[in-house]
Design a protein around this motif. Structure first.
Motif, mmCIF file in Angstrom:
data_model
loop_
_atom_site.group_PDB
_atom_site.id
_atom_site.type_symbol
_atom_site.label_atom_id
_atom_site.label_comp_id
_atom_site.label_asym_id
_atom_site.label_seq_id
_atom_site.Cartn_x
_atom_site.Cartn_y
_atom_site.Cartn_z
ATOM 1 N N LEU A 7 49.461 93.050 60.440
ATOM 2 C CA LEU A 7 48.257 92.508 61.079
ATOM 3 C C LEU A 7 47.267 93.624 61.382
ATOM 4 C CD1 LEU A 7 50.106 90.120 63.538
ATOM 5 C CD2 LEU A 7 49.194 89.580 61.289
ATOM 6 N N TYR A 10 43.904 92.943 63.391
ATOM 7 C CA TYR A 10 43.886 92.399 64.738
ATOM 8 C C TYR A 10 43.382 93.377 65.808
ATOM 9 C CZ TYR A 10 46.209 88.058 63.390
ATOM 10 O OH TYR A 10 46.507 86.840 62.839
ATOM 11 N N ASP A 27 47.449 81.178 70.327
ATOM 12 C CA ASP A 27 47.873 81.803 69.078
ATOM 13 C C ASP A 27 48.653 80.756 68.285
ATOM 14 O OD1 ASP A 27 48.772 83.338 67.012
ATOM 15 O OD2 ASP A 27 49.766 84.860 68.242
ATOM 16 N N SER A 35 51.271 89.192 66.932
ATOM 17 C CA SER A 35 49.883 88.906 67.299
ATOM 18 C C SER A 35 49.809 88.469 68.757
ATOM 19 C CB SER A 35 49.300 87.826 66.387
ATOM 20 O OG SER A 35 50.104 86.653 66.403
ATOM 21 N N LYS A 133 43.333 81.707 67.650
ATOM 22 C CA LYS A 133 43.752 82.271 66.367
ATOM 23 C C LYS A 133 44.569 81.204 65.656
ATOM 24 C CE LYS A 133 47.521 84.252 64.186
ATOM 25 N NZ LYS A 133 48.988 84.263 64.392
#
Length: 208
Positions: A7, A10, A27, A35, A133
């Motif tokens: 990721l 991010y 999320d 994340s 997200k």
């Protein structure tokens, strides 16, 4: 962290969000929880709800975020109804797993409950979602299909788009002219008052 996702984009995204007073974060598609962990650590004043459909990934999310008091995990699939769904797909280990209707054939016998965003917000007492997200491997087409009212309560929205329900490797919204299944999705985002930004071969932030 027990297992890290790839990721790399991010941290840069979090830097953009930090000045905006994040309090309510969702999320959707937390995978192994990296994340979620990053959002919760970088946005300490926010309550972060992590939703993951695959049981194995959900347990990893719980393990990786158990020390964070501002994280709440939910074993469910974000969907436009509360129906029971089938967990399918293993293109990249557990990364490509998604939820599909029960009438869709899949190798796995695993099932999961679908949860609507409005229901999730009401149970969590979220008056809005400051940052959403969404990386649910094609499920976004279902979640956003009916131009849901809750979308107008989202301030910042980061999404990985999967045309054809996740059956394509194309994730660049700028290619929408060649893939008409994404046009209704863009119409929904723009109709909710979101500005849409596209970045080739990267994930895509959209915000007011």
């Amino acid at each position: 962290l027990v297992k890290q996702e790839n990721l790399a984009d991010y941290p840069q995204l979090v830097e953009v969000l930090q000045p905006w007073g994040m309090q309510y974060v969702v999320d959707a598609g937390s995978n192994d929880g990296f994340s979620t962990w990053l959002f919760a650590r970088a946005l300490p004043n926010a309550t972060v709800i992590a939703i993951e459909a695959n049981l194995g990934n959900y347990l990893m999310t719980r393990l990786n975020t158990q020390s964070l008091s501002n994280v709440h995990t939910v074993h469910a699939a974000l969907w436009r109804s509360s129906e029971t769904l089938r967990v399918a797909g293993q293109r990249l280990g557990n990364v490509g797993i998604n939820a599909v209707p029960m009438n869709i054939r899949a190798r796995s016998s695993e099932t999961v409950a679908g949860v609507e965003m409005q229901t999730l917000m009401e149970k969590a007492c979220f008056p809005r979602v400051d940052f959403l997200k969404m990386d649910i491997e094609g499920g976004e087409m279902n979640v956003l299909a009916d131009k849901p009212r809750w979308l107008r309560k989202v301030r910042f929205f980061w999404m990985e788009a999967h045309p054809n329900g996740g059956n394509s490797n194309m994730t660049d919204l700028s290619q929408v002219q060649h893939h008409r299944p994404l046009e209704p999705l863009l119409d929904t985002l723009l109709g909710a008052g979101l500005m849409v930004f596209t970045v080739p071969n990267q994930r895509h932030p959209a915000r007011h």
